[in-house]
Design a protein around this motif. Structure first.
Motif, PDB file in Angstrom:
ATOM      1  N   TRP A   1      -1.192  -1.372   7.615  1.00  0.00           N
ATOM      2  CA  TRP A   1      -1.279  -1.537   6.205  1.00  0.00           C
ATOM      3  C   TRP A   1      -1.921  -2.818   6.075  1.00  0.00           C
ATOM      4  N   LEU A   2      -1.889  -3.924   6.843  1.00  0.00           N
ATOM      5  CA  LEU A   2      -2.284  -5.335   6.437  1.00  0.00           C
ATOM      6  C   LEU A   2      -4.010  -5.218   6.875  1.00  0.00           C
ATOM      7  N   PHE A   3      -4.290  -4.329   7.908  1.00  0.00           N
ATOM      8  CA  PHE A   3      -5.413  -4.107   7.970  1.00  0.00           C
ATOM      9  C   PHE A   3      -6.257  -3.243   7.070  1.00  0.00           C
ATOM     10  N   TRP A   4      -5.838  -2.717   6.278  1.00  0.00           N
ATOM     11  CA  TRP A   4      -6.472  -1.873   5.128  1.00  0.00           C
ATOM     12  C   TRP A   4      -6.417  -2.988   3.857  1.00  0.00           C
ATOM     13  N   LEU A   5      -5.249  -3.446   3.680  1.00  0.00           N
ATOM     14  CA  LEU A   5      -5.133  -4.226   2.616  1.00  0.00           C
ATOM     15  C   LEU A   5      -6.058  -5.616   2.662  1.00  0.00           C
ATOM     16  N   ALA A   6      -5.858  -6.553   3.483  1.00  0.00           N
ATOM     17  CA  ALA A   6      -6.773  -7.702   3.695  1.00  0.00           C
ATOM     18  C   ALA A   6      -8.175  -7.393   3.773  1.00  0.00           C
ATOM     19  N   PRO A   7      -8.750  -6.555   4.554  1.00  0.00           N
ATOM     20  CA  PRO A   7     -10.146  -6.351   4.499  1.00  0.00           C
ATOM     21  C   PRO A   7     -10.785  -5.715   3.116  1.00  0.00           C
TER      22      PRO A   7
ATOM     23  N   ALA B   1      -2.193  -3.177  22.123  1.00  0.00           N
ATOM     24  CA  ALA B   1      -1.906  -1.659  22.540  1.00  0.00           C
ATOM     25  C   ALA B   1      -2.905  -0.650  22.377  1.00  0.00           C
ATOM     26  N   PHE B   2      -3.841  -0.112  23.224  1.00  0.00           N
ATOM     27  CA  PHE B   2      -4.942   0.701  22.792  1.00  0.00           C
ATOM     28  C   PHE B   2      -5.903   0.174  21.879  1.00  0.00           C
ATOM     29  N   ALA B   3      -6.106  -1.199  22.220  1.00  0.00           N
ATOM     30  CA  ALA B   3      -6.988  -2.048  21.542  1.00  0.00           C
ATOM     31  C   ALA B   3      -6.721  -1.983  19.805  1.00  0.00           C
ATOM     32  N   SER B   4      -5.352  -1.817  19.421  1.00  0.00           N
ATOM     33  CA  SER B   4      -4.869  -2.037  18.174  1.00  0.00           C
ATOM     34  C   SER B   4      -4.732  -3.343  17.545  1.00  0.00           C
ATOM     35  N   ASN B   5      -4.793  -3.398  16.334  1.00  0.00           N
ATOM     36  CA  ASN B   5      -4.584  -4.943  15.839  1.00  0.00           C
ATOM     37  C   ASN B   5      -3.148  -4.998  15.348  1.00  0.00           C
ATOM     38  N   GLY B   6      -2.879  -6.300  15.170  1.00  0.00           N
ATOM     39  CA  GLY B   6      -1.363  -6.852  15.113  1.00  0.00           C
ATOM     40  C   GLY B   6      -1.324  -8.242  14.420  1.00  0.00           C
ATOM     41  N   PHE B   7       0.055  -8.320  14.255  1.00  0.00           N
ATOM     42  CA  PHE B   7       0.334  -9.921  13.734  1.00  0.00           C
ATOM     43  C   PHE B   7       1.652 -10.162  14.353  1.00  0.00           C
ATOM     44  N   GLY B   8       1.909 -11.486  14.539  1.00  0.00           N
ATOM     45  CA  GLY B   8       3.328 -11.738  14.823  1.00  0.00           C
ATOM     46  C   GLY B   8       3.293 -11.381  16.410  1.00  0.00           C
TER      47      GLY B   8
ATOM     48  N   PHE C   1      -3.459 -12.035   7.783  1.00  0.00           N
ATOM     49  CA  PHE C   1      -3.917 -11.584   6.291  1.00  0.00           C
ATOM     50  C   PHE C   1      -5.074 -12.328   6.046  1.00  0.00           C
ATOM     51  N   LEU C   2      -5.006 -13.916   6.077  1.00  0.00           N
ATOM     52  CA  LEU C   2      -5.967 -14.571   5.668  1.00  0.00           C
ATOM     53  C   LEU C   2      -7.257 -14.585   6.226  1.00  0.00           C
ATOM     54  N   ALA C   3      -6.914 -14.487   7.602  1.00  0.00           N
ATOM     55  CA  ALA C   3      -8.207 -14.518   8.541  1.00  0.00           C
ATOM     56  C   ALA C   3      -8.893 -13.115   8.135  1.00  0.00           C
ATOM     57  N   GLU C   4      -8.257 -11.943   8.185  1.00  0.00           N
ATOM     58  CA  GLU C   4      -9.045 -10.775   7.942  1.00  0.00           C
ATOM     59  C   GLU C   4      -9.759 -10.723   6.542  1.00  0.00           C
ATOM     60  N   MET C   5      -8.964 -11.406   5.640  1.00  0.00           N
ATOM     61  CA  MET C   5      -9.601 -11.318   4.045  1.00  0.00           C
ATOM     62  C   MET C   5     -10.703 -12.119   4.078  1.00  0.00           C
ATOM     63  N   ILE C   6     -10.697 -13.453   4.678  1.00  0.00           N
ATOM     64  CA  ILE C   6     -11.865 -14.484   4.625  1.00  0.00           C
ATOM     65  C   ILE C   6     -13.108 -13.715   5.494  1.00  0.00           C
ATOM     66  N   LEU C   7     -12.648 -13.318   6.611  1.00  0.00           N
ATOM     67  CA  LEU C   7     -13.813 -12.814   7.534  1.00  0.00           C
ATOM     68  C   LEU C   7     -14.504 -11.576   6.961  1.00  0.00           C
TER      69      LEU C   7
ATOM     70  N   ASP D   1      -2.448 -13.836  20.236  1.00  0.00           N
ATOM     71  CA  ASP D   1      -2.058 -15.401  20.456  1.00  0.00           C
ATOM     72  C   ASP D   1      -0.838 -15.681  19.490  1.00  0.00           C
ATOM     73  N   GLY D   2      -0.169 -14.601  18.917  1.00  0.00           N
ATOM     74  CA  GLY D   2       1.062 -14.886  18.425  1.00  0.00           C
ATOM     75  C   GLY D   2       0.961 -15.380  16.934  1.00  0.00           C
ATOM     76  N   TYR D   3      -0.086 -14.897  16.161  1.00  0.00           N
ATOM     77  CA  TYR D   3      -0.157 -15.542  14.792  1.00  0.00           C
ATOM     78  C   TYR D   3       0.484 -14.748  13.843  1.00  0.00           C
ATOM     79  N   SER D   4       1.090 -15.504  12.659  1.00  0.00           N
ATOM     80  CA  SER D   4       1.971 -14.790  11.716  1.00  0.00           C
ATOM     81  C   SER D   4       1.184 -13.758  11.065  1.00  0.00           C
ATOM     82  N   MET D   5       1.965 -13.216  10.102  1.00  0.00           N
ATOM     83  CA  MET D   5       1.512 -12.060   9.035  1.00  0.00           C
ATOM     84  C   MET D   5       0.523 -12.773   8.296  1.00  0.00           C
ATOM     85  N   GLU D   6       0.847 -14.076   7.550  1.00  0.00           N
ATOM     86  CA  GLU D   6       0.262 -14.574   6.894  1.00  0.00           C
ATOM     87  C   GLU D   6      -1.272 -15.093   7.398  1.00  0.00           C
ATOM     88  N   SER D   7      -1.264 -15.620   8.400  1.00  0.00           N
ATOM     89  CA  SER D   7      -2.470 -16.075   9.190  1.00  0.00           C
ATOM     90  C   SER D   7      -3.326 -14.941   9.255  1.00  0.00           C
TER      91      SER D   7
END
Length: 235
Positions: A208-214, A117-124, A137-143, A129-135
């Motif tokens: 919060w995830l898109f602050w913490l993981a990056p 929605a409005f180009a926002s980020n999200g999980f679950g 977090f890991l993707a954002e951190m590694i990238l 494509d329905g990726y979990s919070m853990e997935s």
């Protein structure tokens, strides 16, 4: 102040160009640019602003990048807060501009019960494509970690600095090509915050995830480059 204005305008352009391409052009009937086009748009915003204002402020345009550069010994802690505030202000103003433009389209409404929605980020349920919070977090951190390694390597005193903007811009393009289906790609807390503020609802509660993981990824990237990859003078 010129450094802060450079960060403000650079981050504004990143959000306006990157998120704007997602909102205006990604799904346009028959001629939409799709994921690849949005990924390229984000990369081009960083590439163009790196050459336009990078010589003024260093061309961070991203709180995680500023923190990662500090962790890598390339940025002073005393400037962190002012840079982050400028970046967030530029991102939020860009999101506001996008909102004002979209209001001019008949039937426009932000559907904040759906992913992206409005180009926002999200999980679950709010991951494209329905990726979990853990997935997510890991993707954002590694990238983000690899993004910092690219930035630190491309801007190293031993590298060819003339091409740093190209490497960084293409690096961000690749990051988006990988992760748009996972989280709609953040690796930039200011970009995530700006869109979540206007989307509201669950996208805002997940920001919060898109602050913490990056940020964690950026610190890791700075540390890895500084300790394992950077060539020391005595070497």
């Amino acid at each position: 102040m010129k450094k802060l204005f450079a960060e403000f305008f650079g981050t504004y352009w990143l959000v306006f160009g990157g998120c704007g391409s997602a909102l205006f052009a990604a799904g346009y009937p028959d001629l939409g640019i799709g994921f690849a086009g949005v990924a390229l748009a984000f990369g081009l915003t960083v590439l163009t602003m790196a050459y336009a204002v990078g010589h003024i402020s260093g061309g961070h345009f991203n709180p995680a990048v500023s923190i990662g550069l500090w962790a890598g010994g390339r940025f002073e802690a005393k400037d962190l807060i002012s840079y982050i505030v400028s970046q967030c202000a530029g991102a939020i103003l860009a999101a506001g501009t996008l909102y004002l433009i979209l209001r001019g389209k008949p039937g426009f409404a932000i559907e904040n019960t759906k992913a992206g929605a409005f180009a926002s980020n999200g999980f679950g349920a709010f991951s494209p494509d329905g990726y979990s919070m853990e997935s997510a977090f890991l993707a954002e951190m590694i990238l983000t970690m690899f993004f910092l390694i690219i930035i630190l390597g491309a801007t190293d005193k031993l590298a060819n600095g003339r091409f740093a903007g190209i490497a960084i811009g293409l690096g961000l393009t690749l990051i988006h090509l990988i992760s748009i289906p996972i989280t709609n790609t953040s690796v930039n807390p200011a970009r995530s915050l700006s869109q979540a503020i206007f989307a509201g609802g669950e996208p805002l509660s997940q920001v919060w995830l898109f602050w913490l993981a990056p940020i964690i990824g950026a610190v890791l990237g700075g540390f890895v480059y500084k300790t394992l990859l950077e060539k020391k003078t005595e070497e």
